[in-house]
Design a protein around this motif. Structure first.
Motif, mmCIF file in Angstrom:
data_model
loop_
_atom_site.group_PDB
_atom_site.id
_atom_site.type_symbol
_atom_site.label_atom_id
_atom_site.label_comp_id
_atom_site.label_asym_id
_atom_site.label_seq_id
_atom_site.Cartn_x
_atom_site.Cartn_y
_atom_site.Cartn_z
ATOM 1 N N UNK A 117 -6.768 8.823 -2.080
ATOM 2 C CA UNK A 117 -6.278 7.594 -1.452
ATOM 3 C C UNK A 117 -5.491 6.823 -2.498
ATOM 4 N N UNK A 118 -4.340 6.310 -2.087
ATOM 5 C CA UNK A 118 -3.466 5.602 -3.026
ATOM 6 C C UNK A 118 -2.989 4.279 -2.428
ATOM 7 N N UNK A 119 -2.372 3.499 -3.280
ATOM 8 C CA UNK A 119 -1.786 2.219 -2.885
ATOM 9 C C UNK A 119 -0.278 2.405 -2.769
ATOM 10 N N UNK A 120 0.297 1.886 -1.700
ATOM 11 C CA UNK A 120 1.751 1.888 -1.541
ATOM 12 C C UNK A 120 2.234 0.457 -1.743
ATOM 13 N N UNK A 121 2.933 0.235 -2.856
ATOM 14 C CA UNK A 121 3.342 -1.114 -3.253
ATOM 15 C C UNK A 121 4.657 -1.004 -4.019
#
Length: 522
Positions: A117-121
């Motif tokens: 799971x990752x952050x999209x920013x």
């Protein structure tokens, strides 16, 4: 199996309610489960749509409780050794077998999954939890990286008194990182600024997550073991989990089927009145098929929202203060948009599953400030069996957090889906023309919130605990944003009390405050 002498009414066919019913089968108490909806599993249900399946919120199955892990293993084949009864994806993306259960012939099986799971920013991907890799600093840029470094050092030297969730995050990450990765997203999820949310939410959900924890994990990584519970790993850093072949709802549907006919599971049965005499629940009124049915009981185990529970109590005087606190308890509601697409614009540029062109994430946190979406699930990566045409399509879930009655909740389905598709196109996730089909699902009271009258909840608990045979279990039953395994443990503790003829509820309420670990779900 003891001779049945008493009856326990259990409100709710979610993890807590069905666990309680299952455990009661070993006692002289017959469980009767009353479920208001037409679906098993509560927020852990799996919704079917044209051959595809939607997991509401994303449920990783792992626990640091041996009791829970063993319980799951009795319902479906679970890992004992790496090679036993497990299904994995091979290097070509096909389903292959690592054990003696054939997934094409057997449905009652668990998959062993790798958590991604990752952050999209800033239109870029960041590891979640935030890692201290070169790519992280490259994505942040030089100025942000310097600000983050000095901000963290300042927070380490000058700790804030933790009166709010904002204080909690700043103490562990520094103000710049807090503002980048926590402030806006937290407000998107909860509808209030982190300065208005209690620090105890952080202590319950992310107490093991900090820059120091990330550094420790990077410099001194734990050796992988056969123990899927990963007891010695911070929960936010858990890498593996198990998952039912057809989603979390499959497990609870299986439990509901297994406990019958020794237990009754009655669907579309809404509890409207709870009759109390001499500090004991004697019966409940339910609305079933347009008529009121009175059901007598010796015990009541409630996973219904506390505000609804208190409002339904009859036969004893409910103090005005208790009614006020319960009726004003805050909740956050939830909307999921399921999209069937040909492909996504974002591609796999990781070192994970390098043979796979698709992104490997189970879910992606959307931190962009110019969209309302909070999180994106990729169901292909949870289980290939969640998708009817796994090879040629992608089945994704767009998650929105709202409050019943607000602007998002009131939008008609078509307009909402169009908005959701437009948002993903705007931030470069997909092309509108690649969308093949869509649906929308609304969930009320998905997340108990930690503000407002929540801080007076002890007064409600004290009142409810005076009703000797009433036990509050599960997430909504205790107004705690806990995990599936903690909901199960509250039910197990309640049944132990019934078995041992204990009226104290202290151990039941203590489950998700004394446990050392709590899963992060921002």
């Amino acid at each position: 199996m003891e001779e049945i002498k008493k009856t326990a009414i259990i409100v709710g066919a979610g993890p807590a309610g069905l666990t309680a019913a299952h455990e009661l089968l070993a006692t002289a108490v017959k469980p009767v489960v009353l479920e208001e909806s037409e679906e098993i599993g509560g927020i852990s249900k799996t919704v079917r749509y044209k051959g595809n399946r939607i997991d509401i919120g994303g449920h990783r199955f792992f626990s640091k409780s041996n009791e829970v892990m063993d319980w799951w293993g009795k319902v479906m084949p679970l890992q004992g050794k790496p090679s036993s009864d497990q299904i994995l994806l091979n290097t070509e993306g096909e389903v292959s077998l690592s054990g003696n259960v054939d997934p094409e012939k057997e449905d009652r099986v668990m998959l062993l999954r790798q958590r991604v799971s990752r952050i999209f920013y800033l239109r870029s991907f960041f590891d979640y939890p935030i890692s201290l890799k070169l790519q992280t600093f490259t994505n942040m840029g030089l100025v942000r990286t310097i600000q983050a470094g000095f901000g963290y050092l300042y927070s380490a030297a000058f700790k804030r008194e933790e009166k709010s969730l904002e204080d909690f995050y700043i103490n562990r990450f520094g103000r710049p990182l807090y503002k980048m990765f926590f402030e806006d997203y937290t407000e998107k999820v909860w509808g209030v600024h982190p300065s208005k949310l209690g620090a105890d939410w952080g202590a319950q959900r992310v107490k093991g997550l900090s820059i120091m924890a990330v550094l420790k994990n990077m410099l001194f990584p734990k050796k992988k073991s056969d123990d899927i519970s990963q007891k010695d790993v911070e929960t936010s850093l858990i890498e593996r989990f198990i998952y039912p072949k057809f989603g979390p709802g499959q497990l609870w549907e299986t439990v509901a089927k297994d406990i019958q006919p020794r237990a009754d599971v009655i669907m579309k049965s809404k509890v409207t009145r709870i009759h109390v005499e001499a500090n004991k629940v004697v019966s409940v009124d339910t609305e079933e098929n347009g008529r009121i049915v009175n059901r007598k009981c010796d015990y009541l185990l409630s996973s219904m929202p506390i505000k609804d529970l208190v409002a339904a109590i009859d036969g004893i005087e409910v103090p005005a203060e208790v009614s006020r606190i319960a009726s004003d308890l805050p909740y956050r509601d939830f909307i999921t948009v399921g999209l069937l697409v040909k492909e996504l614009k974002i591609k796999n540029e990781t070192k994970i599953r390098t043979w796979q062109k698709r992104v490997p994430d189970t879910w992606i946190y959307i931190q962009e400030r110019d969209v309302k979406i909070g999180r994106l699930q990729v169901f292909n990566n949870w289980s290939p069996y969640m998708v009817q045409d796994y090879k040629n399509t992608m089945w994704i879930g767009l998650e929105y957090f709202c409050t019943e009655g607000d602007e998002m909740w009131q939008m008609d389905e078509k307009s909402f889906i169009e908005m959701a598709i437009d948002e993903l196109e705007r931030i470069g996730i997909l092309n509108k023309e690649d969308v093949l089909d869509s649906t929308q699902i609304k969930i009320k009271k998905a997340y108990p919130s930690y503000f407002g009258t929540y801080y007076e909840l002890d007064k409600v608990k004290a009142f409810l605990d005076k009703i000797d045979n009433l036990f509050c279990i599960g997430r909504n039953g205790q107004h705690r944003y806990n995990n599936m395994d903690h909901s199960m443990l509250t039910a197990m503790e309640a049944v132990k009390n019934i078995r041992d003829n204990k009226t104290s509820k202290e151990n039941v309420w203590a489950v998700n405050t004394e446990e050392e670990y709590h899963e992060t779900k921002k």
